[in-house]
Design an enzyme around this catalytic site. Structure first.
Site, mmCIF file in Angstrom:
data_model
loop_
_atom_site.group_PDB
_atom_site.id
_atom_site.type_symbol
_atom_site.label_atom_id
_atom_site.label_comp_id
_atom_site.label_asym_id
_atom_site.label_seq_id
_atom_site.Cartn_x
_atom_site.Cartn_y
_atom_site.Cartn_z
ATOM 1 N N PHE A 70 -7.568 39.015 -11.078
ATOM 2 C CA PHE A 70 -6.960 40.088 -11.922
ATOM 3 C C PHE A 70 -5.191 40.131 -11.756
ATOM 4 O O PHE A 70 -4.520 40.055 -12.759
ATOM 5 C CB PHE A 70 -7.304 41.804 -11.505
ATOM 6 C CG PHE A 70 -6.415 42.490 -12.448
ATOM 7 C CD1 PHE A 70 -6.726 42.703 -13.753
ATOM 8 C CD2 PHE A 70 -5.160 42.997 -11.999
ATOM 9 C CE1 PHE A 70 -6.043 43.688 -14.499
ATOM 10 C CE2 PHE A 70 -4.541 43.983 -12.877
ATOM 11 C CZ PHE A 70 -4.787 44.121 -14.153
ATOM 12 N N LYS A 71 -4.846 39.725 -10.589
ATOM 13 C CA LYS A 71 -3.589 39.589 -10.431
ATOM 14 C C LYS A 71 -2.963 38.251 -11.226
ATOM 15 O O LYS A 71 -1.990 38.437 -11.660
ATOM 16 C CB LYS A 71 -3.349 39.380 -8.691
ATOM 17 C CG LYS A 71 -1.620 38.962 -8.584
ATOM 18 C CD LYS A 71 -0.737 40.263 -9.031
ATOM 19 C CE LYS A 71 0.637 39.842 -8.989
ATOM 20 N NZ LYS A 71 1.213 39.703 -7.618
ATOM 21 N N LEU A 72 -3.833 37.399 -11.174
ATOM 22 C CA LEU A 72 -3.475 36.173 -11.725
ATOM 23 C C LEU A 72 -3.346 36.368 -13.367
ATOM 24 O O LEU A 72 -2.322 35.853 -14.076
ATOM 25 C CB LEU A 72 -4.220 34.961 -11.584
ATOM 26 C CG LEU A 72 -4.376 34.449 -9.891
ATOM 27 C CD1 LEU A 72 -5.369 33.190 -10.143
ATOM 28 C CD2 LEU A 72 -2.868 33.836 -9.795
#
Length: 292
Positions: free
Chosen positions: A172-174
């Site tokens: 998700f961060k990516l």
């Protein structure tokens, strides 16, 4: 989770340092380590304790945090130090890494059954992290870890999202950075096109706010971009790394990302122009007019 707990924290860069200082303001003993002495001193000034080395910071910690700039550094740290975690400790990696690296770190930490692992990636800016106003994206194989860690996460963040696994938290961060940094490149193109048409920067900004073209990146960085204020908050090097990891992971999973791949090429141009240490807003520079 009682105030008598000890937290270890490795990696006091812009985001890691802000989170460590925020934790040091809480009711826990926070042992910190970084290669930059000034970063350690800032954390100590907020109540943290300087550890003699990285191993000492985590050896006695109930919760050991890492916030390191690349997947390679994060994995190498845990390869060298996972065995030093005490029985029952929790390792929490805050680094922006790819899902495969996060899984390998989880395996390293869990080897021997002494400790448990959670990925906990971070959103927004260091300034917001300093105030505890960031979202965190949590993932662990043991779902009970979220409740165990919640008091500490509540000190760090305003919102916690359970992404279901270490891979979910890191992916998700990516995705978030893929969307945000690609948006930033388009914003830079829009600014340069407005300038080429004779639209004043302040008029462009005010008008864009009234349209669907406005974004969080515009809110944070358009003013810096217009003023050529590229003091590092989130560097071009880090933005390039994150978008590269995003595009690479997508390719490995068979998901096409042609727009993000184009954005990656623009960040690569900024790095080639020697702007890697400057803020991601400097991605506008290679898109601007060439000097006469």
């Amino acid at each position: 989770m009682t105030p008598s707990l000890t937290l270890g924290f490795i990696g006091l860069g812009a985001m890691g340092g802000a989170v460590a200082r925020r934790l040091a303001a809480g009711p826990w003993r926070v042992l910190v380590h970084d290669l930059a002495e000034a970063a350690v001193a800032r954390a100590v000034a907020q109540g943290a304790v300087a550890a003699g080395d990285a191993g000492a910071a985590i050896a006695g910690a109930d919760i050991a945090f890492t916030c390191l700039p690349t997947p390679e550094l994060a994995e190498a740290f845990w390869q060298d130090h996972a065995a030093r975690l005490r029985e029952g400790a929790i390792a929490v990696d805050l680094s922006t890494v790819d899902p495969a690296t996060s899984r390998r770190i989880a395996t390293l930490v869990a080897a021997g059954g002494r400790a448990r692992f959670a990925a906990c990636t971070l959103g927004k800016t260091p300034a917001m992290a300093e105030r505890g106003e960031i979202p965190v994206f949590f993932g662990a194989d043991d779902p009970s870890l979220l409740e165990t860690l919640r008091p500490v996460l509540a000190q760090m963040a305003s919102t916690v999202f359970d992404m279901g696994s270490p891979e979910g938290a890191t992916m998700f961060k990516l995705i978030s950075n893929l969307v945000g940094m690609t948006n930033l490149v388009v914003l830079a193109e829009g600014l340069q096109l407005a300038r080429a048409t004779g639209i004043a920067d302040d008029t462009f900004t005010a008008a864009l706010k009234t349209t669907g073209g406005w974004s969080v990146q515009a809110d944070i960085r358009l003013g810096w971009m217009a003023a050529a204020d590229f003091a590092p908050r989130f560097a071009v090097d880090l933005a390039t790394k994150d978008v590269r990891l995003s595009v690479d992971t997508a390719a490995r999973r068979g998901v096409p990302t042609p727009v993000a791949a184009a954005a990656l090429s623009v960040f690569s141009l900024a790095r080639a122009a020697g702007l890697g240490a400057q803020d991601a807003a400097a991605v506008a520079v290679p898109l601007g007019p060439r000097p006469a």
